[in-house]
Design a protein around this motif. Structure first.
Motif, PDB file in Angstrom:
ATOM      1  N   UNK A 300     221.289  65.613  57.449  1.00  0.00           N
ATOM      2  CA  UNK A 300     220.965  64.628  58.479  1.00  0.00           C
ATOM      3  C   UNK A 300     221.500  63.223  58.164  1.00  0.00           C
ATOM      4  N   UNK A 301     221.381  62.733  56.908  1.00  0.00           N
ATOM      5  CA  UNK A 301     221.969  61.424  56.617  1.00  0.00           C
ATOM      6  C   UNK A 301     223.481  61.377  56.837  1.00  0.00           C
ATOM      7  N   UNK A 302     224.188  62.460  56.511  1.00  0.00           N
ATOM      8  CA  UNK A 302     225.634  62.490  56.741  1.00  0.00           C
ATOM      9  C   UNK A 302     225.963  62.251  58.211  1.00  0.00           C
ATOM     10  N   UNK A 303     225.343  63.034  59.102  1.00  0.00           N
ATOM     11  CA  UNK A 303     225.719  62.942  60.513  1.00  0.00           C
ATOM     12  C   UNK A 303     225.221  61.645  61.147  1.00  0.00           C
ATOM     13  N   UNK A 307     227.606  58.754  62.721  1.00  0.00           N
ATOM     14  CA  UNK A 307     227.457  58.311  64.115  1.00  0.00           C
ATOM     15  C   UNK A 307     227.239  56.807  64.197  1.00  0.00           C
ATOM     16  N   UNK A 308     226.524  56.244  63.220  1.00  0.00           N
ATOM     17  CA  UNK A 308     226.225  54.810  63.248  1.00  0.00           C
ATOM     18  C   UNK A 308     227.303  53.960  62.592  1.00  0.00           C
ATOM     19  N   UNK A 309     228.355  54.610  62.089  1.00  0.00           N
ATOM     20  CA  UNK A 309     229.464  53.862  61.497  1.00  0.00           C
ATOM     21  C   UNK A 309     229.210  53.386  60.086  1.00  0.00           C
ATOM     22  N   UNK A 310     228.273  54.020  59.379  1.00  0.00           N
ATOM     23  CA  UNK A 310     227.987  53.641  57.997  1.00  0.00           C
ATOM     24  C   UNK A 310     228.826  54.477  57.044  1.00  0.00           C
ATOM     25  N   UNK A 311     228.938  54.023  55.829  1.00  0.00           N
ATOM     26  CA  UNK A 311     229.631  54.781  54.798  1.00  0.00           C
ATOM     27  C   UNK A 311     228.722  55.920  54.327  1.00  0.00           C
ATOM     28  N   UNK A 315     226.902  54.418  47.816  1.00  0.00           N
ATOM     29  CA  UNK A 315     227.275  53.007  47.671  1.00  0.00           C
ATOM     30  C   UNK A 315     226.775  52.181  48.847  1.00  0.00           C
ATOM     31  N   UNK A 316     226.582  52.824  49.997  1.00  0.00           N
ATOM     32  CA  UNK A 316     226.051  52.136  51.173  1.00  0.00           C
ATOM     33  C   UNK A 316     224.526  52.239  51.131  1.00  0.00           C
ATOM     34  N   UNK A 317     223.821  51.126  50.991  1.00  0.00           N
ATOM     35  CA  UNK A 317     222.352  51.176  50.880  1.00  0.00           C
ATOM     36  C   UNK A 317     221.680  51.787  52.109  1.00  0.00           C
ATOM     37  N   UNK A 321     219.221  54.881  51.885  1.00  0.00           N
ATOM     38  CA  UNK A 321     217.868  54.808  52.439  1.00  0.00           C
ATOM     39  C   UNK A 321     217.576  56.020  53.322  1.00  0.00           C
ATOM     40  N   UNK A 322     218.586  56.482  54.081  1.00  0.00           N
ATOM     41  CA  UNK A 322     218.405  57.676  54.903  1.00  0.00           C
ATOM     42  C   UNK A 322     218.102  58.900  54.036  1.00  0.00           C
TER      43      UNK A 322
END
Length: 444
Positions: A300-303, A307-311, A315-317, A321-322
């Motif tokens: 779920x964090x990957x998708x 979708x939200x444009x995060x890394x 390395x991306x907080x 957090x997800x």
């Protein structure tokens, strides 16, 4: 980066599909295989073999799209199909992976409670914290390493048992004839066995794990080796060993497939473990649950991050957090009221309902020259269509049986979800045919 050829060179670098294999070879698949063998003997052997073959094919199609685009699947869908279709895919994945996360955590917690006597709710919190700290701290490679070790150990236990139990060759040969036992239980178990290998979560996560490993088209050789060694060989042997042991040791005419519990299933290992069978089985079930949780937590964090444009890395907080939120939320699985062994089969069957949509998405994008510069050859496309057909028929049989006997909220939700995702799949297929026809007529 380029392929470092040779068997040993490949063996030292394989990984992404082993993470998918760890999720596939989880407690839900184990429960489905044991239920299939114990409840129906060798009748569903053809589904077990087909699951490994189609599972490997699905991973190859998803991996091909991953290394040709070098992007996450949701990003590719949003760019070339539109934001609405991207959200349908995200919803499909989050629902399937989220339900699986809760039930598998319930399994890990309850098995830990059986082994130690400590309350399952305490274990759920412990394992949720371990997941959060481990995955948020070490990321993908921690999950991958744990998957390799735990899946290999579980496979070895059942293979050793399969060697010593008597297997009836003529009865096993009869199980190669395709048939699904009548009734809700037969359709449910068949969908569960196939759903263990052909699952929307496995298809979608492959594009992200390929990306996390940094593999591009130059690594196509190691990609094929990774898929063959994990999904086809390791998962195939795992599935056959568990199923054949259950069909040989546990099956008896009149056995109710829905009444099989984890303690009853443990007797499958009695020929090799004797009085220690229950402990050995529960340890294997726990290992399968933990390896699956490690891989499933990040899906779920990957998708969502894509979708939200995060890394999609620690390395991306925001991504980290997800991961922590999904890991900690999974502790809620300990509060599910149903027996976890029966729920495990339902989880895979539910995931199979959303799988045809993911298959159509992957085939659509692979055949769009604006997405990839190497469209698949005809045999690959035909194999992909066969994969889609089997997934639709098996999932459809399960949904039809559920619709004919809706007895609980899960049945009602499964039917409603099937109606919604089925409509989306049909609409996307129509769009694919129109685009393909327009392209053909324009070229003519």
């Amino acid at each position: 980066m380029s392929d470092q050829g040779g068997l040993w060179g490949y063996a030292g670098r394989m990984g992404p599909t082993w993470l998918a294999g760890a999720v596939a070879a989880g407690p839900a698949t184990m429960a489905s295989l044991l239920t299939a063998g114990a409840g129906y003997g060798y009748t569903l052997l053809w589904v077990v073999i087909l699951a490994a073959l189609l599972g490997a094919l699905g991973q190859y199609l998803a991996a091909r799209l991953g290394y040709l685009t070098e992007e996450g699947l949701v990003s590719v869908v949003e760019t070339h199909l539109g934001e609405g279709w991207a959200w349908v895919l995200v919803t499909d994945v989050v629902l399937a992976a989220g339900l699986a996360q809760l039930v598998i955590m319930q399994t890990a917690a309850n098995v830990s409670a059986l082994l130690t006597g400590v309350d399952a709710r305490v274990w759920a919190v412990v394992w949720a914290v371990v997941l959060a700290v481990g995955l948020a701290g070490g990321g993908y490679r921690v999950a991958e390493l744990g998957a390799k070790v735990l899946v290999s150990l579980v496979v070895l236990v059942f293979v050793a048992t399969a060697v010593v139990v008597p297997i009836d060759p003529s009865a096993a040969a009869g199980g190669l004839v395709p048939q699904i036992p009548e009734g809700l239980s037969g359709a449910l178990v068949a969908a569960g066995v196939l759903g263990g290998a052909v699952h929307v979560t496995l298809l979608v996560m492959q594009s992200y794990t390929i990306r996390a490993r940094g593999w591009g088209r130059e690594e196509r050789g190691i990609v094929r080796f990774d898929i063959a060694s994990s999904m086809l060989v390791a998962f195939g042997i795992y599935g056959l060993a568990i199923f054949l042991v259950a069909a040989s040791v546990l099956y008896a005419p009149g056995v109710d497939a829905e009444a099989i519990t984890e303690i009853g299933a443990a007797q499958a290992l009695a020929p090799i473990a004797g009085e220690h069978a229950t402990w050995l089985f529960l340890l294997g079930l726990l290992g399968a649950a933990l390896s699956t949780l490690g891989g499933n937590t990040v899906v779920p964090p990957y998708v969502l991050a894509d979708k939200l444009g995060w890394d999609g890395s620690i390395e991306d907080p925001r991504y980290r957090a997800l991961v922590v939120c999904v890991a900690l939320a999974s502790a809620g699985g300990a509060f599910l009221g149903e027996s976890f062994f029966s729920l495990l089969v339902l989880v895979l069957a539910f995931g199979l309902i959303g799988t045809p949509f993911a298959i159509v998405v992957v085939l659509y994008l692979l055949n769009d020259p604006e997405v990839v510069d190497e469209t698949p050859p005809l045999p690959v496309n035909l194999a992909g269509m066969a994969l889609l057909g089997v997934a639709v028929v098996t999932a459809g049989t399960f949904v039809r049986e559920q619709a004919a006997a809706i007895t609980d909220p899960f049945s009602a939700f499964a039917v409603l979800f099937a109606a919604g995702i089925g409509l989306a799949t049909a609409l996307l297929l129509v769009r694919f045919v129109r685009v393909t026809w327009r392209s053909m007529t324009t070229e003519a």
